[in-house]
Design a protein around this motif. Structure first.
Motif, PDB file in Angstrom:
ATOM      1  N   UNK A  57     -29.714  59.876  56.915  1.00  3.14           N
ATOM      2  CA  UNK A  57     -29.010  60.069  55.649  1.00  3.14           C
ATOM      3  C   UNK A  57     -29.443  58.996  54.668  1.00  3.14           C
ATOM      4  N   UNK A  58     -29.536  59.386  53.362  1.00  2.00           N
ATOM      5  CA  UNK A  58     -29.876  58.382  52.378  1.00  2.00           C
ATOM      6  C   UNK A  58     -28.731  57.407  52.187  1.00  2.00           C
ATOM      7  N   UNK A  59     -29.098  56.210  51.766  1.00  2.09           N
ATOM      8  CA  UNK A  59     -28.120  55.134  51.589  1.00  2.09           C
ATOM      9  C   UNK A  59     -28.205  54.630  50.150  1.00  2.09           C
ATOM     10  N   UNK A  60     -27.054  54.559  49.504  1.00  2.00           N
ATOM     11  CA  UNK A  60     -26.976  53.980  48.170  1.00  2.00           C
ATOM     12  C   UNK A  60     -26.818  52.471  48.330  1.00  2.00           C
ATOM     13  N   UNK A  61     -27.824  51.733  47.914  1.00  2.00           N
ATOM     14  CA  UNK A  61     -27.860  50.280  48.125  1.00  2.00           C
ATOM     15  C   UNK A  61     -27.546  49.572  46.811  1.00  2.00           C
ATOM     16  N   UNK A  62     -26.396  48.924  46.772  1.00  2.00           N
ATOM     17  CA  UNK A  62     -25.978  48.166  45.598  1.00  2.00           C
ATOM     18  C   UNK A  62     -26.370  46.708  45.789  1.00  2.00           C
ATOM     19  N   UNK A  63     -27.161  46.184  44.854  1.00  2.98           N
ATOM     20  CA  UNK A  63     -27.711  44.833  44.968  1.00  2.98           C
ATOM     21  C   UNK A  63     -27.095  43.957  43.896  1.00  2.98           C
ATOM     22  N   UNK A  64     -26.626  42.775  44.305  1.00  5.86           N
ATOM     23  CA  UNK A  64     -26.124  41.773  43.361  1.00  5.86           C
ATOM     24  C   UNK A  64     -26.988  40.534  43.494  1.00  5.86           C
ATOM     25  N   UNK A  65     -27.645  40.171  42.366  1.00  2.00           N
ATOM     26  CA  UNK A  65     -28.559  39.029  42.398  1.00  2.00           C
ATOM     27  C   UNK A  65     -28.597  38.391  41.027  1.00  2.00           C
ATOM     28  N   UNK A  66     -28.542  37.059  41.008  1.00  2.00           N
ATOM     29  CA  UNK A  66     -28.620  36.315  39.744  1.00  2.00           C
ATOM     30  C   UNK A  66     -27.562  36.764  38.752  1.00  2.00           C
ATOM     31  N   UNK A  67     -26.363  37.113  39.238  1.00  2.00           N
ATOM     32  CA  UNK A  67     -25.275  37.532  38.375  1.00  2.00           C
ATOM     33  C   UNK A  67     -25.426  38.932  37.829  1.00  2.00           C
ATOM     34  N   UNK A  68     -26.411  39.687  38.287  1.00  2.00           N
ATOM     35  CA  UNK A  68     -26.639  41.050  37.836  1.00  2.00           C
ATOM     36  C   UNK A  68     -26.477  42.004  39.009  1.00  2.00           C
ATOM     37  N   UNK A  69     -26.301  43.282  38.667  1.00  2.00           N
ATOM     38  CA  UNK A  69     -26.158  44.304  39.696  1.00  2.00           C
ATOM     39  C   UNK A  69     -27.134  45.433  39.431  1.00  2.00           C
ATOM     40  N   UNK A  70     -27.668  46.004  40.471  1.00  2.00           N
ATOM     41  CA  UNK A  70     -28.525  47.157  40.332  1.00  2.00           C
ATOM     42  C   UNK A  70     -28.293  48.098  41.491  1.00  2.00           C
ATOM     43  N   UNK A  71     -28.680  49.347  41.315  1.00  2.00           N
ATOM     44  CA  UNK A  71     -28.411  50.389  42.299  1.00  2.00           C
ATOM     45  C   UNK A  71     -29.719  51.050  42.687  1.00  2.00           C
ATOM     46  N   UNK A  72     -29.999  51.056  43.989  1.00  2.00           N
ATOM     47  CA  UNK A  72     -31.210  51.685  44.524  1.00  2.00           C
ATOM     48  C   UNK A  72     -30.815  52.750  45.520  1.00  2.00           C
ATOM     49  N   UNK A  73     -31.731  53.653  45.781  1.00  2.00           N
ATOM     50  CA  UNK A  73     -31.500  54.720  46.746  1.00  2.00           C
ATOM     51  C   UNK A  73     -32.560  54.615  47.832  1.00  2.00           C
ATOM     52  N   UNK A  74     -32.139  54.499  49.081  1.00  2.00           N
ATOM     53  CA  UNK A  74     -33.051  54.361  50.218  1.00  2.00           C
ATOM     54  C   UNK A  74     -32.949  55.624  51.052  1.00  2.00           C
ATOM     55  N   UNK A  75     -34.058  56.300  51.234  1.00  2.00           N
ATOM     56  CA  UNK A  75     -34.069  57.550  51.978  1.00  2.00           C
ATOM     57  C   UNK A  75     -34.326  57.356  53.455  1.00  2.00           C
ATOM     58  N   UNK A  76     -34.066  58.384  54.269  1.00  2.00           N
ATOM     59  CA  UNK A  76     -34.327  58.293  55.720  1.00  2.00           C
ATOM     60  C   UNK A  76     -35.793  58.023  56.045  1.00  2.00           C
ATOM     61  N   UNK A  77     -36.690  58.382  55.077  1.00  2.00           N
ATOM     62  CA  UNK A  77     -38.114  58.128  55.297  1.00  2.00           C
ATOM     63  C   UNK A  77     -38.505  56.714  54.882  1.00  2.00           C
ATOM     64  N   UNK A  78     -37.532  55.892  54.460  1.00  2.00           N
ATOM     65  CA  UNK A  78     -37.806  54.519  54.086  1.00  2.00           C
ATOM     66  C   UNK A  78     -38.232  54.342  52.645  1.00  2.00           C
ATOM     67  N   UNK A  79     -38.339  55.426  51.897  1.00  2.00           N
ATOM     68  CA  UNK A  79     -38.754  55.316  50.502  1.00  2.00           C
ATOM     69  C   UNK A  79     -37.590  54.803  49.646  1.00  2.00           C
TER      70      UNK A  79
END
Length: 583
Positions: A57-79
Motif C-alpha cells: 500500500x502507498x504511504x503518505x509521508x509527512x516530513x518536518x524539517x527546518x521548521x517547514x513541512x512537506x508531503x510526499x507519496x511513497x508507493x509499494x514499488x519504492x517510487x
C-alpha cells in the motif's frame, strides 16, 4: 501508482537541526542518527518504502524539517513522488430553514508567489445571508456575537477543513528531490503543506453558527501562516473529535446545558489544544524512552553475542590445544612442599579436564610419600586397590597376557563422565613407603604403556627419593599456590630446591596456579608479581564453594568460571607439553 491513488497509511518524519531525527510508522518509532541530513533523509525514505512494499500500500509521508513541512507519496514499488493537494472538507448543512440551500464553495486562486488564496465570493443571494435565529425565546445576550463560532458536523452552520499545498521552491530544504536517482521518478520539487487551513462554505467575510444566526468575522479565525511548522495537534486524528465537542465552559457551556449546541470559545479550544499537545508530548516521550530501551537492549544483546562469540572461539582454541597428539606419553607433576596448597584439587581437575576434552587415556596418580587424599576425593570404585597393590603385582605386566589394559584397570578407579582413572596411595603409611625411587619408576613405566597423560600429585618432602624420581620423569611442572604467605614462601623454596638440583629449565617453564580462598585472603597481584619472570605463566583460579568442603569432587557441580579457569590452565599445560615434544 497514479497521482490520484489514495494512500491508506501515513508516516511522519521529523529531522532536527542537530542531525538527529525519527520516523513514525503506525505505532513503530525509528531513530535516525546518520552522519548528516542527507543520510537521515535516505534512511527515512528507505524505512517508509520498505513498509509500503511490505504492506503493498502507498504511504503518505509527512516530513518536518527546518521548521517547514512537506508531503510526499511513497508507493509499494519504492517510487517517491509529490503528494497532490487534496480537500478533506466535509459537507456541512446550515441550520434548519424553510429556504435553506447549499452554499457554493469560494473560488480558489493563487497569487504571484504561488500562495493559495480565497477569491471574493458574491455578496448577493440567499447563501450570503446569515441564517435567522430559530430559537426565538432565547434572550439576546450582549457580546454573544464574539462568543459564537462555527460548529463542525452538527447539522448547523458551516465547517470545512482541508490540507492545502503550495509550491515554494526557493524555501525547500535540500535533499528531498530524489530526481535522477535509480528507481525514483524524475519529478518536480516537493510541496509544502500549510497546516490545516479552514475554508468556509459561507461568505468569506463571515461564518454562521447553526441554529443561532450570529456571524463571526472570518478575520478572527487564526490560520497558520503559509510554510509554518505543522502543529502535531492538527495532524492527530483525535483533534477533530476533541475540537468538535460542544462547549463546556463559560456562558456557552451553560447554554449547552440547557440543550443548545454552541461551539467552544477560542480560549476553551486553545485549552483543549494545549491538553492534547501535552498528551502528545507525553506519548512521544514514552515512545522515545521505549525506542531508547529497545536500542539499549539491542546494544546489550550485541555485546552479549560478541562475548559469547569470543568465549566460543577461545573455547575452540583451548580444546584444540588440549587435544594435541603428543606422539608419546607425557607426565605433569604438581609440586609445592606446603601441605594444603591445593595440589590434590588442582591435579584432580586438570586430569578431569584432560579426560573430558581428550576422551580418556588419562591417569591421576597420588604419589605422596606417606598417605595422600586423592583417593578420598575421587569417585569410589568396586575395589580399593592402591599403588602398593599394583607395585606388588608388577611382574604380571611382564607377560604378554598381563600387558593388557584390563590388567591395569584392576588397580585404578574409574571416574565416570570425567573419563580418567585414579591410582590411589595406600591407607597404610608404612606400606606406602615401599614406593621408593625404583618403585616410582616401575609404576610410571607401566602407566606409560596404557596412558597418554600421567598427572602426578606429589607429597611435601622435596628430598624424598620417589619425589626426586617424579621430577626426573616430569615434562611439565605445575605449582599450585594458595593466597597465604606460607604457601607462597613454600612455593619459592620448592623452586629454589629444584633449580639447585639442576632443574632450572623445568622451573622456568613451570605454570603457577594462584588459587583463591574464602578463608585465606591475599593480594593476588602482589603474589603474581613475586613469580613474574621466574615461570612461564601465572594463572588465577577462582574460589569455588564446591571445592571447599574437602569431600568428593564432582566436576559438574563446579561454577562455570572454575571450569573455564581449569580449561585455560590445562590448555596452557598442553601447549607446554607440545613444545616439549617439538624440542
Amino acid at each position: 501508482m497514479s497521482a490520484t491513488d489514495t494512500p491508506t497509511q501515513r508516516a511522519s518524519v521529523v529531522l532536527h537541526e542537530n542531525g538527529t531525527g525519527q520516523v513514525a510508522i503506525g505505532e513503530e518509532l525509528f531513530l535516525l542518527s546518520g552522519p548528516d541530513a542527507r543520510a537521515n533523509r535516505a534512511e527515512a525514505r528507505q524505512k517508509v518504502a520498505e513498509h509500503a512494499k511490505a504492506t503493498a500500500q502507498s504511504v503518505e509521508m509527512q516530513v518536518t524539517e527546518s521548521g517547514k513541512s512537506l508531503l510526499l507519496l511513497v508507493g509499494p514499488d519504492g517510487r517517491v513522488s509529490r503528494a497532490q493537494a487534496k480537500s478533506s472538507a466535509p459537507e456541512v448543512s446550515s441550520a434548519p430553514s424553510a429556504a435553506s440551500a447549499p452554499s457554493p464553495a469560494p473560488a480558489q486562486a493563487t497569487d504571484e508567489n504561488g500562495t493559495w488564496t480565497q477569491a471574493e465570493a458574491p455578496a448577493t443571494g440567499p447563501e450570503s445571508t446569515p441564517v435567522r435565529d430559530e430559537i426565538a425565546d432565547v434572550p439576546r445576550l450582549e457580546g454573544l456575537e464574539d462568543l459564537v463560532q462555527a460548529t463542525p458536523d452538527q447539522g448547523r452552520g458551516a465547517y470545512a477543513k482541508s490540507m492545502v499545498a503550495r509550491e515554494h521552491s526557493e524555501d525547500l530544504p535540500r535533499g528531498w528531490d530524489f530526481s535522477g536517482e535509480e528507481g525514483q521518478p524524475v519529478s518536480a520539487e516537493p510541496v509544502y503543506l500549510d497546516p490545516l487551513a479552514f475554508e468556509s462554505t459561507e461568505s468569506p467575510e463571515s461564518v454562521t453558527v447553526g441554529g443561532v444566526g450570529h456571524a463571526v468575522p472570518a478575520s478572527q479565525s487564526s490560520l497558520p501562516e503559509p510554510g509554518a511548522a505543522l502543529d502535531p495537534v492538527d495532524s492527530d486524528p483525535r483533534w477533530e473529535e476533541i475540537s468538535a465537542r460542544p462547549a463546556t465552559q463559560g456562558i456557552r457551556g451553560r447554554l449547552n446545558g440547557l440543550g443548545f449546541h454552541f461551539a467552544p470559545a477560542p480560549d476553551e479550544v486553545q485549552e483543549r489544544r494545549e491538553e492534547l499537545q501535552a498528551t502528545i508530548a507525553g506519548e512521544e516521550q514514552i515512545q522515545r524512552a521505549e525506542a531508547f530501551r529497545k536500542v539499549h537492549e539491542r546494544e546489550q544483546e550485541t555485546r552479549r553475542q560478541a562475548r559469547e562469540r569470543e568465549h566460543d572461539e577461545r573455547d575452540r582454541q583451548q580444546r584444540a590445544l588440549i587435544q594435541t597428539n603428543f606422539d608419546d606419553g607425557r607426565t605433569i607433576t604438581m609440586v609445592n612442599v606446603k601441605g594444603g596448597a591445593g595440589k590434590t584439587t588442582a591435579g584432580f581437575l586438570i586430569a578431569a579436564t584432560l579426560g573430558r576434552v581428550r576422551g580418556g587415556g588419562v591417569v591421576a596418580w597420588d604419589a605422596n610419600e606417606t598417605r595422600g587424599t586423592l583417593g578420598f576425593r575421587a569417585a569410589k570404585d568396586a575395589h580399593e586397590r592402591t599403588v602398593v597393590d599394583l607395585l606388588s603385582n608388577a611382574d604380571a605386566f611382564g607377560t604378554v597376557e598381563g600387558s593388557r589394559l584390563p590388567t591395569l584397570m584392576r588397580y585404578v578407579r574409574q571416574q565416570g563422565d570425567d573419563q580418567f582413572v585414579v591410582l590411589a596411595s595406600d591407607k597404610d603409611p608404612e606400606a606406602q613407603e615401599m614406593v621408593d625411587a625404583d618403585g616410582f619408576r616401575t609404576v610410571h613405566e607401566i602407566l606409560e604403556r596404557f596412558m597418554n597423560v600421567i598427572v602426578v600429585d606429589t607429597g611435601n618432602n622435596e628430598r624424598a627419593a620417589h619425589f626426586l624420581a617424579a621430577i626426573e620423569a616430569t615434562d611439565q611442572l605445575v605449582i599450585p599456590i594458595s593466597p597465604g604467605a606460607d604457601s607462597v614462601a613454600a612455593a619459592e623454596w620448592t623452586m629454589d630446591a629444584l633449580a639447585a638440583r639442576g632443574h632450572e629449565d623445568l622451573v622456568r617453564h613451570a605454570i603457577v596456579l594462584l588459587q583463591d580462598s574464602a578463608t585465606r585472603p591475599g593480594d593476588g597481584a602482589e603474589i603474581a608479581a613475586r613469580f613474574e619472570g621466574k615461570v612461564r605463566q601465572i594463572l588465577p583460579i577462582p574460589y569455588d564453594p564446591a571445592l571447599d568442603g574437602g569431600t568428593e569432587i564432582i566436576f559438574d557441580e563446579l561454577q562455570p568460571s572454575t571450569r573455564d579457569a581449569f580449561q585455560e590452565a590445562t590448555a596452557a599445560i598442553a601447549q607446554g607439553l607440545a613444545e616439549t615434544r617439538e624440542n
